[in-house]
Design a protein around this motif. Structure first.
Motif, PDB file in Angstrom:
ATOM      1  N   ILE A   1       0.858  -1.181   0.000  1.00 12.56           N
ATOM      2  CA  ILE A   1       0.000   0.000   0.000  1.00 12.56           C
ATOM      3  C   ILE A   1       0.898   1.236   0.000  1.00 12.56           C
ATOM      4  CG2 ILE A   1      -1.739   1.304   1.278  1.00 12.56           C
ATOM      5  CD1 ILE A   1      -2.575  -1.357   2.571  1.00 12.56           C
ATOM      6  N   VAL A   2       0.613   2.153  -0.921  1.00 14.53           N
ATOM      7  CA  VAL A   2       1.437   3.353  -1.064  1.00 14.53           C
ATOM      8  C   VAL A   2       0.537   4.588  -1.061  1.00 14.53           C
ATOM      9  CG1 VAL A   2       3.141   4.535  -2.504  1.00 14.53           C
ATOM     10  CG2 VAL A   2       3.066   2.032  -2.478  1.00 14.53           C
ATOM     11  N   GLY A   3       0.925   5.607  -0.310  1.00 17.59           N
ATOM     12  CA  GLY A   3       0.166   6.858  -0.309  1.00 17.59           C
ATOM     13  C   GLY A   3       0.443   7.640  -1.582  1.00 17.59           C
ATOM     14  N   MET A   4      -0.608   8.198  -2.169  1.00 17.05           N
ATOM     15  CA  MET A   4      -0.456   8.983  -3.403  1.00 17.05           C
ATOM     16  C   MET A   4      -1.365  10.201  -3.301  1.00 17.05           C
ATOM     17  SD  MET A   4      -0.323   5.954  -6.268  1.00 17.05           S
ATOM     18  CE  MET A   4       0.104   4.300  -5.715  1.00 17.05           C
ATOM     19  N   SER A   5      -0.767  11.346  -3.018  1.00 16.11           N
ATOM     20  CA  SER A   5      -1.547  12.546  -2.753  1.00 16.11           C
ATOM     21  C   SER A   5      -1.714  13.454  -3.967  1.00 16.11           C
ATOM     22  CB  SER A   5      -0.889  13.345  -1.627  1.00 16.11           C
ATOM     23  OG  SER A   5       0.458  13.645  -1.961  1.00 16.11           O
ATOM     24  N   SER A   6      -1.098  13.099  -5.092  1.00 16.42           N
ATOM     25  CA  SER A   6      -1.188  13.936  -6.284  1.00 16.42           C
ATOM     26  C   SER A   6      -0.911  13.092  -7.517  1.00 16.42           C
ATOM     27  CB  SER A   6      -0.170  15.084  -6.219  1.00 16.42           C
ATOM     28  OG  SER A   6       1.159  14.572  -6.290  1.00 16.42           O
ATOM     29  N   THR A   7      -1.235  13.633  -8.685  1.00 16.93           N
ATOM     30  CA  THR A   7      -0.977  12.906  -9.929  1.00 16.93           C
ATOM     31  C   THR A   7       0.525  12.719 -10.141  1.00 16.93           C
ATOM     32  OG1 THR A   7      -1.080  14.976 -11.184  1.00 16.93           O
ATOM     33  CG2 THR A   7      -3.114  13.682 -11.008  1.00 16.93           C
ATOM     34  N   LYS A   8       1.322  13.661  -9.666  1.00 18.10           N
ATOM     35  CA  LYS A   8       2.778  13.531  -9.791  1.00 18.10           C
ATOM     36  C   LYS A   8       3.280  12.337  -8.986  1.00 18.10           C
ATOM     37  CE  LYS A   8       3.905  18.386 -10.735  1.00 18.10           C
ATOM     38  NZ  LYS A   8       4.650  19.576 -10.257  1.00 18.10           N
ATOM     39  N   ARG A   9       2.694  12.137  -7.806  1.00 19.68           N
ATOM     40  CA  ARG A   9       3.090  10.986  -6.988  1.00 19.68           C
ATOM     41  C   ARG A   9       2.677   9.684  -7.666  1.00 19.68           C
ATOM     42  NH1 ARG A   9       3.984  11.513  -1.540  1.00 19.68           N
ATOM     43  NH2 ARG A   9       4.428   9.258  -1.681  1.00 19.68           N
ATOM     44  N   VAL A  10       1.543   9.705  -8.338  1.00 18.68           N
ATOM     45  CA  VAL A  10       1.099   8.518  -9.074  1.00 18.68           C
ATOM     46  C   VAL A  10       2.131   8.165 -10.141  1.00 18.68           C
ATOM     47  CG1 VAL A  10      -0.642   7.576 -10.641  1.00 18.68           C
ATOM     48  CG2 VAL A  10      -1.351   8.915  -8.655  1.00 18.68           C
ATOM     49  N   ASP A  11       2.533   9.170 -10.929  1.00 18.43           N
ATOM     50  CA  ASP A  11       3.525   8.938 -11.986  1.00 18.43           C
ATOM     51  C   ASP A  11       4.838   8.423 -11.405  1.00 18.43           C
ATOM     52  OD1 ASP A  11       1.905   9.669 -14.119  1.00 18.43           O
ATOM     53  OD2 ASP A  11       2.495  11.773 -14.047  1.00 18.43           O
ATOM     54  N   LYS A  12       5.246   9.004 -10.277  1.00 19.92           N
ATOM     55  CA  LYS A  12       6.518   8.601  -9.647  1.00 19.92           C
ATOM     56  C   LYS A  12       6.469   7.134  -9.229  1.00 19.92           C
ATOM     57  CE  LYS A  12       9.694   9.899  -5.903  1.00 19.92           C
ATOM     58  NZ  LYS A  12       9.909   8.533  -5.399  1.00 19.92           N
ATOM     59  N   ASN A  13       5.350   6.725  -8.632  1.00 22.80           N
ATOM     60  CA  ASN A  13       5.241   5.345  -8.171  1.00 22.80           C
ATOM     61  C   ASN A  13       5.142   4.359  -9.325  1.00 22.80           C
ATOM     62  OD1 ASN A  13       5.273   5.368  -5.177  1.00 22.80           O
ATOM     63  ND2 ASN A  13       3.526   6.716  -5.421  1.00 22.80           N
ATOM     64  N   ILE A  14       4.444   4.741 -10.385  1.00 17.28           N
ATOM     65  CA  ILE A  14       4.368   3.879 -11.563  1.00 17.28           C
ATOM     66  C   ILE A  14       5.756   3.704 -12.169  1.00 17.28           C
ATOM     67  CG2 ILE A  14       3.544   3.743 -13.948  1.00 17.28           C
ATOM     68  CD1 ILE A  14       0.922   4.968 -13.012  1.00 17.28           C
ATOM     69  N   ASN A  15       6.504   4.800 -12.251  1.00 17.38           N
ATOM     70  CA  ASN A  15       7.861   4.731 -12.804  1.00 17.38           C
ATOM     71  C   ASN A  15       8.751   3.836 -11.946  1.00 17.38           C
ATOM     72  OD1 ASN A  15      10.098   5.777 -14.612  1.00 17.38           O
ATOM     73  ND2 ASN A  15      10.840   6.491 -12.628  1.00 17.38           N
ATOM     74  N   LEU A  16       8.589   3.932 -10.625  1.00 19.39           N
ATOM     75  CA  LEU A  16       9.398   3.108  -9.725  1.00 19.39           C
ATOM     76  C   LEU A  16       9.086   1.630  -9.935  1.00 19.39           C
ATOM     77  CD1 LEU A  16      10.088   3.806  -5.990  1.00 19.39           C
ATOM     78  CD2 LEU A  16       9.483   1.513  -6.747  1.00 19.39           C
ATOM     79  N   VAL A  17       7.792   1.300  -9.988  1.00 20.06           N
ATOM     80  CA  VAL A  17       7.391  -0.091 -10.155  1.00 20.06           C
ATOM     81  C   VAL A  17       7.920  -0.662 -11.468  1.00 20.06           C
ATOM     82  CG1 VAL A  17       5.407  -1.618 -10.519  1.00 20.06           C
ATOM     83  CG2 VAL A  17       5.346   0.104  -8.709  1.00 20.06           C
ATOM     84  N   GLU A  18       7.888   0.144 -12.516  1.00 19.37           N
ATOM     85  CA  GLU A  18       8.244  -0.354 -13.840  1.00 19.37           C
ATOM     86  C   GLU A  18       9.741  -0.322 -14.124  1.00 19.37           C
ATOM     87  OE1 GLU A  18       5.856   2.069 -16.426  1.00 19.37           O
ATOM     88  OE2 GLU A  18       4.159   0.687 -16.324  1.00 19.37           O
ATOM     89  N   SER A  19      10.477   0.524 -13.405  1.00 19.78           N
ATOM     90  CA  SER A  19      11.874   0.724 -13.795  1.00 19.78           C
ATOM     91  C   SER A  19      12.918   0.202 -12.818  1.00 19.78           C
ATOM     92  CB  SER A  19      12.142   2.218 -14.044  1.00 19.78           C
ATOM     93  OG  SER A  19      11.991   2.958 -12.833  1.00 19.78           O
ATOM     94  N   ILE A  20      12.616   0.189 -11.524  1.00 24.49           N
ATOM     95  CA  ILE A  20      13.646  -0.180 -10.553  1.00 24.49           C
ATOM     96  C   ILE A  20      13.668  -1.687 -10.322  1.00 24.49           C
ATOM     97  CG2 ILE A  20      14.471   0.078  -8.190  1.00 24.49           C
ATOM     98  CD1 ILE A  20      13.376   2.863  -8.153  1.00 24.49           C
ATOM     99  N   GLN A  21      14.781  -2.292 -10.647  1.00 25.66           N
ATOM    100  CA  GLN A  21      14.976  -3.721 -10.462  1.00 25.66           C
ATOM    101  C   GLN A  21      16.114  -3.946  -9.471  1.00 25.66           C
ATOM    102  OE1 GLN A  21      13.010  -6.105 -11.879  1.00 25.66           O
ATOM    103  NE2 GLN A  21      11.805  -4.403 -12.685  1.00 25.66           N
ATOM    104  N   LEU A  22      15.975  -4.980  -8.662  1.00 27.44           N
ATOM    105  CA  LEU A  22      17.031  -5.354  -7.736  1.00 27.44           C
ATOM    106  C   LEU A  22      17.675  -6.646  -8.209  1.00 27.44           C
ATOM    107  CD1 LEU A  22      15.415  -4.777  -4.196  1.00 27.44           C
ATOM    108  CD2 LEU A  22      16.771  -3.183  -5.557  1.00 27.44           C
ATOM    109  N   THR A  23      18.985  -6.676  -8.202  1.00 27.40           N
ATOM    110  CA  THR A  23      19.678  -7.920  -8.516  1.00 27.40           C
ATOM    111  C   THR A  23      19.594  -8.842  -7.299  1.00 27.40           C
ATOM    112  OG1 THR A  23      21.821  -7.160  -7.657  1.00 27.40           O
ATOM    113  CG2 THR A  23      21.296  -6.657  -9.966  1.00 27.40           C
ATOM    114  N   SER A  24      19.866 -10.109  -7.482  1.00 26.10           N
ATOM    115  CA  SER A  24      19.836 -11.044  -6.361  1.00 26.10           C
ATOM    116  C   SER A  24      20.866 -10.641  -5.304  1.00 26.10           C
ATOM    117  CB  SER A  24      20.103 -12.473  -6.852  1.00 26.10           C
ATOM    118  OG  SER A  24      21.343 -12.551  -7.529  1.00 26.10           O
ATOM    119  N   GLU A  25      21.992 -10.080  -5.757  1.00 24.31           N
ATOM    120  CA  GLU A  25      23.028  -9.633  -4.813  1.00 24.31           C
ATOM    121  C   GLU A  25      22.544  -8.446  -4.003  1.00 24.31           C
ATOM    122  OE1 GLU A  25      23.523 -10.184  -8.037  1.00 24.31           O
ATOM    123  OE2 GLU A  25      24.765 -11.998  -7.970  1.00 24.31           O
TER     124      GLU A  25
END
Length: 323
Positions: A270-294
């Motif tokens: 669950i993530v707080g989203m108080s504005s459309t900019k926050r929505v875009d930021k969270n979508i970008n994070l979900v789609e772009s940030i990957q963690l390696t196994s290390e």
């Protein structure tokens, strides 16, 4: 956006949910625009409770989804009691009370069916089987689609699931709060449910934006991990998180959310989203940030169970939440 399955329901939902606890603190129009923008952008999981804003949150959400009902997945927590000032009064898990609460939520939301209906806390005076049985009745009547639980222990999950399949369990979970990994998370996975973590940034601690001591009026002062030496120790730990995040060119908060998302496809934070900019930021994070196994291993080892100091709740509140 990529989707995730909600437990054993077969329902596709967004990989993150919109938290609406603070909906009433923003302008109504801004809230509606943000929710509609999020739904249209692919974040369809809206998490609320009938006691948020004393019902006002549900009314606002109802307006936001009026022409988007088929796109929106609505989760409602119930059973917590408050007075007109919003002060906590206890819990009511009696079957007739739950059915009454549901009727009011359906009316405020303007819907015929609630997608996920969750008992916010287990009423110590009512067997969990009776409370769950009431939601089972609501499911059979077509007023609720799926059963959810919130802040429960492993035994309560087993007992509830014996009455009706549990689709999701909402509970606090983050790099700073990992106690559920011992018994609760394994039980959630054993029954095929999804985990819905709240406070994945540990009330802002993992953002790296806090410094101590906190202002006297800050509500976080009531939590032991934000008090005195505990806070100073924990802020030093967060500096390590910031160092790891900086190597990826992201913030500590982004990394903390990315970690939660990488703990399994059955986890939907669950993530707080108080504005459309926050929505875009969270979508970008979900789609772009990957963690390696290390990287994931480094985070798990650096911030293991019990590393952060201080209980997540004061003693008085620990008595009314699962441990």
């Amino acid at each position: 956006m990529n989707t995730r399955k909600l437990g054993n329901s077969g329902i596709d939902i967004s990989p993150i949910a919109i938290g609406t606890r603070e909906v009433g603190e923003k302008s109504k129009q801004q809230t509606i625009e943000t929710l509609q923008y999020a739904i249209d952008s692919g974040i369809n999981f809206i998490n609320t409770a009938d006691f948020y804003g004393m019902g006002m949150n549900e009314l606002i959400i109802g307006e936001a989804i009026k022409n988007r009902r088929e796109k929106a997945f609505i989760s409602v927590k119930t059973g917590a009691l408050r007075n007109y000032q919003g002060h906590f009064l206890g819990f009511d898990g009696r079957p007739n009370a739950i059915k009454n609460f549901c009727a009011y939520s359906l009316t405020r939301l303007g819907v015929n069916e609630i997608d996920l209906y969750q008992i916010a806390r287990i009423d110590p005076n009512v067997p969990i089987e009776e409370s769950v049985g009431a939601i089972k009745d609501l499911i059979q009547e077509g007023k609720v689609r799926c059963l959810g639980l919130s802040e429960v222990n492993a035994d309560q999950i087993r007992r509830a699931n014996a009455v009706h399949p549990v689709t999701a369990v909402e509970i606090e979970y983050s790099l700073a709060t990992r106690f559920i990994e011992k018994e609760i998370l394994p039980e959630v996975r054993k029954i095929g449910a999804s985990l819905i973590p709240y406070s994945v940034l540990s009330y802002g601690l993992l953002t790296g934006n806090l410094s101590g001591p906190l202002p006297k009026e800050d509500y976080k002062n009531m939590f032991p991990r934000f008090q005195g030496e505990n806070l100073q120790y924990n802020l030093k730990l967060v500096e390590k998180l910031q160092d790891i995040a900086s190597q990826k060119g992201i913030t500590a908060g982004d990394l903390a959310l990315a970690w939660a998302l990488h703990q399994g496809d059955d986890i939907i934070p669950i993530v707080g989203m108080s504005s459309t900019k926050r929505v875009d930021k969270n979508i970008n994070l979900v789609e772009s940030i990957q963690l390696t196994s290390e990287e994931n291993k480094l985070l798990n080892e650096t911030f293991g169970i019990g590393v952060f100091k201080g209980e997540r709740y004061p003693d008085a509140l620990l008595k009314v939440v699962a441990s």
